[in-house]
Design an enzyme around this catalytic site. Structure first.
Site, PDB file in Angstrom:
ATOM      1  N   LEU A 192      34.128  39.449  40.067  1.00  0.00           N
ATOM      2  CA  LEU A 192      33.919  38.375  41.044  1.00  0.00           C
ATOM      3  C   LEU A 192      35.089  38.218  42.008  1.00  0.00           C
ATOM      4  CD1 LEU A 192      32.371  35.641  38.715  1.00  0.00           C
ATOM      5  CD2 LEU A 192      31.180  37.064  40.377  1.00  0.00           C
ATOM      6  N   ARG A 193      36.071  39.124  41.898  1.00  0.00           N
ATOM      7  CA  ARG A 193      37.243  38.998  42.765  1.00  0.00           C
ATOM      8  C   ARG A 193      36.860  39.095  44.242  1.00  0.00           C
ATOM      9  NH1 ARG A 193      40.778  42.423  40.225  1.00  0.00           N
ATOM     10  NH2 ARG A 193      41.609  40.751  38.922  1.00  0.00           N
ATOM     11  N   GLY A 194      35.900  39.966  44.548  1.00  0.00           N
ATOM     12  CA  GLY A 194      35.469  40.122  45.937  1.00  0.00           C
ATOM     13  C   GLY A 194      34.867  38.841  46.492  1.00  0.00           C
TER      14      GLY A 194
END
Length: 353
Positions: free
Chosen positions: A288-290
């Site tokens: 979910l970093r993006g």
């Protein structure tokens, strides 16, 4: 004959607003100083394209910050998350602290740096014989609340890159030796640069940089001449050249300062957040970093525009920077990652090219 130098002579720094081209790199740096939690920027490009000049210029442009006087870690005088333990204890004991204003630190990490030079060292002998925790700060301590620049980061030992990324993400650096542990704030914008011909970073490390800017050598002859002329004018008479750009510099400095102050109030509508996550899903981005970085960058861009709400156009301007380095590389695919991100963005947001 002995020459007495009464004051420090500062070397003039090329003004950020005078830098021609390389818009991707400039935007990524501006957004990261507005919101350091974006996670830094990796700048990949040809040699001699002004990477170092631009990074030093953005640090010189930033407004001065308040700091505890003579503190080794540039501790914030009021924010506990940006204070060293010693400063916290001093405040808890009711003692007053002297506050001063300093320039935002800009620290270069040399390619041959050791782990001790980066993280700092504990004097074990003094700890054992005198019972005193004696700590020699490293580059992470000096970079607290500033910018840490690593040129040719793709040639740096992976272990050191991991340490830098961990500290940048957590905002703290912990040093442990022989059962003795010391930690200090290390909240900085990590900026890495490199030449892709010398090798890429491992995907696991690259993914942890918030943004990825690609820069290329300028091909247009007229623009090349303009860049050379600007640099020549600066080298011949730096003071006069800086005066020419003083108003532009002040305007941009104020714009960044206002964006930093207004960032917490920026609204990112729910339907746009859903679409950002849909783009990440369609691109098969791991984790979910993006999503998180794109949300943060969009808010920072809206704050930079002095707007109270994120628009589709804001997302369009930053989404390639946030996602291009998170895609799984297919050696047989002819479409570059930036174009692929733009294509999926157009499909999800129903925007015409």
């Amino acid at each position: 004959m002995v020459l007495a130098i009464s004051k420090t002579i500062n070397r003039p720094i090329f003004p950020f607003t005078a830098i021609v081209g390389q818009e991707e790199m400039k935007l990524a740096l501006i957004l990261n100083v507005i919101d350091p939690k974006i996670g830094g920027v990796m700048i990949m490009g040809d040699r001699g394209t002004g990477k170092s000049t631009t990074i030093r210029a953005i640090a010189d442009l930033l407004p001065e910050i308040e700091s505890v006087e003579n503190d080794l870690f540039n501790s914030h005088p009021y924010n506990p998350d940006l204070m060293s333990d010693y400063v916290k204890e001093t405040l808890e004991n009711g003692q007053n602290l002297s506050v001063t204003k300093i320039k935002v630190p800009m620290i270069d990490l040399p390619l041959g740096a050791t782990e001790d030079r980066v993280c700092g060292t504990i004097d074990i002998e003094k700890a054992l014989t005198e019972g005193i925790k004696s700590f020699e700060p490293g580059l992470l301590a000096k970079a607290n609340r500033g910018i840490l620049y690593v040129d040719e980061v793709n040639l740096l030992d992976d272990h050191l890159v991991d340490i830098l990324l961990d500290s940048a993400a957590s905002g703290w650096n912990t040093v442990e030796r022989e059962g003795i542990s010391i930690r200090h704030p290390a909240n900085f914008v990590l900026v890495g640069s490199g030449n892709p011909e010398e090798g890429e970073l491992r995907p696991q490390l690259l993914d942890r940089f918030g943004m990825h800017a690609e820069i290329r050598t300028v091909k247009d002859p007229e623009l090349r001449v303009k860049i050379v002329d600007e640099r020549s004018q600066f080298d011949q008479n730096p003071e006069n050249y800086l005066d020419q750009y003083s108003i532009d510099q002040l305007n941009l400095k104020n714009q960044i300062k206002n964006a930093q102050q207004n960032l917490k109030d920026i609204v990112l509508p729910y339907d746009l957040r859903i679409k950002i996550s849909k783009v990440c899903s369609e691109l098969d981005v791991d984790g979910l970093r993006g999503d998180i970085v794109t949300n943060r960058a969009a808010k920072a861009f809206a704050a930079y525009r002095n707007s109270s709400e994120v628009t589709v156009e804001d997302i369009r301007n930053i989404i390639v920077l946030c996602l291009r380095h998170r895609l799984r590389k297919d050696p047989l695919e002819s479409v570059d990652s930036g174009s692929k991100v733009q294509q999926i963005f157009q499909e999800v947001f129903n925007e015409n090219l």
